[in-house]
Design an enzyme around this catalytic site. Structure first.
Site, mmCIF file in Angstrom:
data_model
loop_
_atom_site.group_PDB
_atom_site.id
_atom_site.type_symbol
_atom_site.label_atom_id
_atom_site.label_comp_id
_atom_site.label_asym_id
_atom_site.label_seq_id
_atom_site.Cartn_x
_atom_site.Cartn_y
_atom_site.Cartn_z
ATOM 1 N N CYS A 2 -22.107 75.098 -7.588
ATOM 2 C CA CYS A 2 -21.466 76.225 -8.263
ATOM 3 C C CYS A 2 -22.084 77.481 -7.687
ATOM 4 O O CYS A 2 -23.034 77.419 -6.912
ATOM 5 C CB CYS A 2 -21.749 76.204 -9.766
ATOM 6 S SG CYS A 2 -21.258 74.683 -10.570
ATOM 7 N N ARG A 29 -18.152 78.122 -3.152
ATOM 8 C CA ARG A 29 -19.068 77.154 -3.755
ATOM 9 C C ARG A 29 -18.455 76.424 -4.946
ATOM 10 O O ARG A 29 -19.053 75.498 -5.495
ATOM 11 C CB ARG A 29 -20.343 77.854 -4.232
ATOM 12 C CG ARG A 29 -21.115 78.550 -3.139
ATOM 13 C CD ARG A 29 -22.349 79.202 -3.703
ATOM 14 N NE ARG A 29 -23.238 78.216 -4.279
ATOM 15 C CZ ARG A 29 -24.134 77.511 -3.597
ATOM 16 N NH1 ARG A 29 -24.268 77.704 -2.308
ATOM 17 N NH2 ARG A 29 -24.888 76.638 -4.194
ATOM 18 N N TRP A 76 -17.904 74.487 -10.136
ATOM 19 C CA TRP A 76 -17.375 73.271 -9.492
ATOM 20 C C TRP A 76 -17.821 72.138 -10.410
ATOM 21 O O TRP A 76 -18.983 71.751 -10.404
ATOM 22 C CB TRP A 76 -17.974 73.127 -8.092
ATOM 23 C CG TRP A 76 -17.445 71.973 -7.310
ATOM 24 C CD1 TRP A 76 -18.057 70.780 -7.082
ATOM 25 C CD2 TRP A 76 -16.207 71.921 -6.615
ATOM 26 N NE1 TRP A 76 -17.266 69.992 -6.292
ATOM 27 C CE2 TRP A 76 -16.127 70.648 -5.992
ATOM 28 C CE3 TRP A 76 -15.136 72.799 -6.461
ATOM 29 C CZ2 TRP A 76 -15.033 70.265 -5.221
ATOM 30 C CZ3 TRP A 76 -14.060 72.404 -5.690
ATOM 31 C CH2 TRP A 76 -14.016 71.144 -5.085
ATOM 32 N N ASN A 102 -26.672 76.529 -11.729
ATOM 33 C CA ASN A 102 -26.148 75.712 -10.633
ATOM 34 C C ASN A 102 -27.133 74.558 -10.448
ATOM 35 O O ASN A 102 -28.327 74.808 -10.255
ATOM 36 C CB ASN A 102 -26.046 76.561 -9.364
ATOM 37 C CG ASN A 102 -25.830 75.724 -8.105
ATOM 38 O OD1 ASN A 102 -26.309 76.066 -7.038
ATOM 39 N ND2 ASN A 102 -25.129 74.642 -8.227
ATOM 40 N N GLY A 103 -26.636 73.341 -10.506
ATOM 41 C CA GLY A 103 -27.523 72.191 -10.338
ATOM 42 C C GLY A 103 -27.143 71.094 -11.312
ATOM 43 O O GLY A 103 -26.061 71.123 -11.912
ATOM 44 N N GLU A 482 -14.372 55.548 11.342
ATOM 45 C CA GLU A 482 -14.561 56.934 10.897
ATOM 46 C C GLU A 482 -15.001 57.820 12.068
ATOM 47 O O GLU A 482 -14.516 58.956 12.215
ATOM 48 C CB GLU A 482 -15.584 56.970 9.750
ATOM 49 C CG GLU A 482 -15.975 58.349 9.262
ATOM 50 C CD GLU A 482 -14.813 59.228 8.798
ATOM 51 O OE1 GLU A 482 -13.680 58.740 8.645
ATOM 52 O OE2 GLU A 482 -15.046 60.439 8.616
ATOM 53 N N LYS A 486 -12.985 61.148 13.497
ATOM 54 C CA LYS A 486 -13.600 62.481 13.657
ATOM 55 C C LYS A 486 -13.326 63.015 15.066
ATOM 56 O O LYS A 486 -12.903 64.148 15.224
ATOM 57 C CB LYS A 486 -15.126 62.445 13.441
ATOM 58 C CG LYS A 486 -15.616 62.234 12.032
ATOM 59 C CD LYS A 486 -15.397 63.385 11.088
ATOM 60 C CE LYS A 486 -14.077 63.308 10.405
ATOM 61 N NZ LYS A 486 -13.876 62.657 9.190
ATOM 62 N N GLU A 489 -9.530 63.761 15.645
ATOM 63 C CA GLU A 489 -8.875 64.841 14.917
ATOM 64 C C GLU A 489 -9.383 66.220 15.309
ATOM 65 O O GLU A 489 -8.644 67.188 15.217
ATOM 66 C CB GLU A 489 -8.960 64.641 13.398
ATOM 67 C CG GLU A 489 -10.340 64.767 12.815
ATOM 68 C CD GLU A 489 -10.366 64.595 11.301
ATOM 69 O OE1 GLU A 489 -9.372 64.897 10.642
ATOM 70 O OE2 GLU A 489 -11.419 64.155 10.799
ATOM 71 N N HIS A 505 -9.713 40.497 22.037
ATOM 72 C CA HIS A 505 -8.359 39.979 21.814
ATOM 73 C C HIS A 505 -7.291 40.989 22.234
ATOM 74 O O HIS A 505 -6.228 41.057 21.622
ATOM 75 C CB HIS A 505 -8.192 39.575 20.346
ATOM 76 C CG HIS A 505 -9.174 38.534 19.928
ATOM 77 N ND1 HIS A 505 -9.048 37.208 20.271
ATOM 78 C CD2 HIS A 505 -10.343 38.624 19.247
ATOM 79 C CE1 HIS A 505 -10.085 36.528 19.798
ATOM 80 N NE2 HIS A 505 -10.894 37.376 19.176
ATOM 81 N N LYS A 605 -6.321 70.381 4.882
ATOM 82 C CA LYS A 605 -7.435 69.776 4.157
ATOM 83 C C LYS A 605 -6.941 68.788 3.113
ATOM 84 O O LYS A 605 -7.537 67.747 2.891
ATOM 85 C CB LYS A 605 -8.277 70.884 3.500
ATOM 86 C CG LYS A 605 -9.516 70.388 2.799
ATOM 87 C CD LYS A 605 -10.565 69.890 3.790
ATOM 88 C CE LYS A 605 -11.729 69.208 3.125
ATOM 89 N NZ LYS A 605 -12.418 68.275 4.036
HETATM 90 C C1 F6R Z 1 -10.351 63.348 7.922
HETATM 91 C C2 F6R Z 1 -9.859 63.793 6.643
HETATM 92 C C3 F6R Z 1 -8.630 63.142 6.115
HETATM 93 C C4 F6R Z 1 -8.787 62.862 4.618
HETATM 94 C C5 F6R Z 1 -7.477 62.306 4.042
HETATM 95 C C6 F6R Z 1 -7.621 61.923 2.594
HETATM 96 O O1 F6R Z 1 -11.485 64.053 8.325
HETATM 97 O O2 F6R Z 1 -10.398 64.669 6.027
HETATM 98 O O3 F6R Z 1 -8.349 61.981 6.792
HETATM 99 O O4 F6R Z 1 -9.823 61.951 4.451
HETATM 100 O O5 F6R Z 1 -6.466 63.252 4.172
HETATM 101 O O6 F6R Z 1 -7.982 63.016 1.816
HETATM 102 P P1 F6R Z 1 -8.598 62.840 0.372
HETATM 103 O O7 F6R Z 1 -9.899 62.182 0.506
HETATM 104 O O8 F6R Z 1 -8.673 64.237 -0.153
HETATM 105 O O9 F6R Z 1 -7.634 61.999 -0.398
#
Ligand code: F6R
Length: 610
Positions: A2, A29, A76, A102-103, A482, A486, A489, A505, A605
């Site tokens: 927060c 935050r 938050w 905050n905490g 994963e 990264k 993307e 395979h 996002k």
């Molecule tokens: C990759 C990334 C996306 C999210 C995906 C799901 O770095 O951020 O692949 O993981 O869009 O998003 P959430 O977790 O918000 O459902």
């Protein structure tokens, strides 16, 4: 995570407009609720509500509050939904002691019940509310105590992390602040003194800052600031420093991008995940214990957390779990869902349309839906039976980093909890895993500190590769998926990830001279076999980049490049550590290719369309 802000203005100007504009700068935050308290003529004035600052301001006119002293908070949610009643500031029974925080106060349940037994009335579900009541109780017991002494007495009882700002009608000329593990910084100029979670909050007003350390208490008044040690009250002398950051740099705390800032935040975030109240873990694991099988449903990075979790639950609690993509769930499993089905949905945002659609489908068929999310108050928390928060704080970089490792930490804790309930593994093993979980934040910190330079060099070497392979066995398969996501993307390099055993395979046909292959190789039960897989790739001219345990000479001698991870991380927890250098790899490759890692093309996002 927060944001808090407070100010004592010595020119008689109103505090509220400055608190309002400073909270806006801290909105990164947290932004689910906001509140301000000011002091004027010995009276407290409070305005607060759920919603973003602008929304709340439209209704409440936050600037219109009297007084030159005040504190504010942008929230938050961690304890209690984002509702007006849970918004800060919080007060004691008399409304004379007002606190923003905050905490996480780890022992709040114990303190709350103790205070309730003494007649204190609580109105919120937050951990913070114990603090004003503790101060009130201390002042009631000993009326001679000053506000400062009562705060010090109260802090003796508080366990956990905090940055507090406290005002009271009993001493209406000051703000008292205290810090343990949550950030706190002061700003000073000729007009007054300011306290905040972060420098951007006051950078428009002053660039003279005083950093506050853990274990310190600060008294702010018209004469300036005084710092003391919480442990024994000794005075600390600290002069302001001049901050050269621009406002944009300050929000990123000097880091060039949010992604690297968030990668660096992981040790702190992991520490926060270990503060999750036991009864939440207990409740969720009780639901899981009743299930015969569980669907783990998520998208993208969150899906990879689910994939790793399926290994954790199988190995620790002998529970079969099925990771399914949110976007595939209805087609793949929809008809098989019934009242006997349990679903654990995982989503950073809690808003991903495909995951929400899967949850809705499960609900319509009377399944039990549990969820894990970073955003308390999101759609997912509203529609699931029980949810748990991942404690990562807002993630701004589009590529998920700290939210992935925080999801893994919570899922590991859940698997362990269930394991204890089911008695499937020995107490020694459980103790050992719990100890390893506690040590993990420090180990992740070591990785970031010691491997970043090396990863940068590797990124330089391979930045122009046309394609990458990522391979792992067992739970490291999830790490490989994963790591590949990264790199793909944010650096736009087509990449392939497979369980290493599967590479024979089909995918191995792609390998030719110089083809970079990243192997994730914790020293676990897959170690011997993965050496064989490395040999197969080497024989075909691949360049091997291995993420290995420190001192793993066997693999180091085979690799063209290697990145080291500290010893002693159990296999089941390894993705939390082994992904970190690979997040860094993606980041530095993106930089080498002159790309902005915070804003990858075509991505958002939160994906709220199907
Ligand atoms: C990759 C990334 C996306 C999210 C995906 C799901 O770095 O951020 O692949 O993981 O869009 O998003 P959430 O977790 O918000 O459902």
């Amino acid at each position: 995570m927060c944001g808090i802000f407070g100010c004592v203005l010595n020119d008689g100007s109103p505090a509220a407009p400055l608190i309002h504009s400073s909270l806006k700068k801290l909105e990164y935050r947290g932004y689910d609720s906001v509140g301000i308290a000011t002091l004027s003529d010995g009276k407290i004035f409070i305005k607060k509500d759920q919603g973003k600052i602008d929304e709340v301001d439209k209704i409440l006119n936050l600037d219109d509050m009297p007084g030159s002293i005040g504190i504010g908070h942008t929230r938050w949610a961690t304890h209690g939904a984002p509702l007006k009643v849970n918004s800060h500031p919080h007060t004691d029974c008399t409304g004379e002691i007002v606190v923003v925080h905050n905490g996480i106060i780890e022992n709040f349940l114990e303190l709350k019940s103790e205070l309730q037994n003494l007649g204190h009335e609580f109105v919120s579900k937050t951990d913070t509310e114990v603090m004003p009541h503790l101060i009130e109780e201390n002042m009631k017991r000993n009326p001679q105590l000053s506000l400062e002494q009562a705060v010090l007495e109260s802090l003796k009882r508080v366990e956990g992390s905090y940055a507090f700002a406290i005002i009271s009608t009993r001493e209406p000329d000051k703000i008292i602040c205290a810090r343990n593990e949550s950030p706190l910084v002061l700003g000073v100029n000729h007009k007054g003194v300011f306290c905040a979670s972060d420098i951007p909050a006051f950078l428009d007003v002053t660039n003279k800052a005083v950093m506050i350390n853990n274990g310190e208490l600060v008294i702010l008044d018209a004469s300036g600031y005084r710092i003391k040690k919480i442990s024994d009250g000794t005075a600390v002398t600290r002069e302001p420093i001049t901050v050269e950051w621009t406002a944009e740099m300050a929000v990123k705390q000097g880091y060039p991008h949010f992604m690297i800032k968030e990668i660096h935040e992981q040790p702190e975030v992991l520490r926060n995940t270990l503060r999750i109240q036991d009864h939440y873990l207990d409740l969720l694991s009780t639901f899981l214990d009743r299930a015969n099988e569980v669907f783990f449903v998520a998208c993208g990075t969150s899906y990879h957390a689910c994939l790793a979790a399926s290994y954790m639950f199988s190995k620790l609690s002998f529970l079969p779990t099925f990771p399914v993509y949110g976007s595939e769930f209805v087609e793949q499993c929809g008809k098989s869902v019934s009242i006997d089905t349990t679903m654990l949905a995982v989503s950073q945002s809690g808003e991903t349309a495909d995951t929400i659609a899967a949850v809705t489908c499960a609900q319509q068929r009377a399944a039990t839906v549990l969820s894990l999310t970073n955003v308390i108050g999101s759609t997912m928390t509203r529609i699931s039976r029980v949810y748990i928060g991942t404690q990562a704080g807002p993630e701004i970089g589009v590529a998920a980093t700290k939210t992935f490792t925080s999801q893994l930490s919570v899922l590991a804790q859940l698997a362990l909890k269930l394991s204890k309930k089911r008695g499937k593994i020995s107490q020694d093993e459980i103790d050992c895993l719990e100890e390893s979980l506690q040590k993990l934040p420090d180990k992740v910190e070591t990785i970031v500190k010691t491997q970043e330079e090396k990863v940068k060099q590797i990124a330089k070497k391979y930045a122009n590769a046309k394609v990458f392979f990522f391979l792992g066995r067992g739970i490291s398969t999830a790490t490989a998926y994963e790591a590949r996501l990264k790199l793909m993307e944010i650096a736009y390099i087509p990449s392939i990830a497979f369980p290493a055993g599967e590479s024979k395979h089909g995918p191995i046909s792609l390998i030719e001279n110089g083809f970079p292959v990243v192997f994730i190789c914790p020293r676990d039960e897959t170690h011997k076999t993965i050496i064989g897989n490395i040999m197969e790739m080497k024989a075909r001219g691949a360049h091997i980049i291995a993420v290995v345990e420190e001192g793993d000479v066997d693999i180091k001698s085979l690799a063209d490049d290697y990145i080291e991870v500290p010893k002693g991380i159990p296999s089941i927890l390894s993705p939390i550590a082994y992904i970190v250098p690979l997040q860094l790899l993606a980041y530095f490759v993106a930089l080498e290719r002159s790309l902005n890692p915070d804003m990858p093309r075509n991505l958002a996002k939160s994906v709220t369309v199907k």
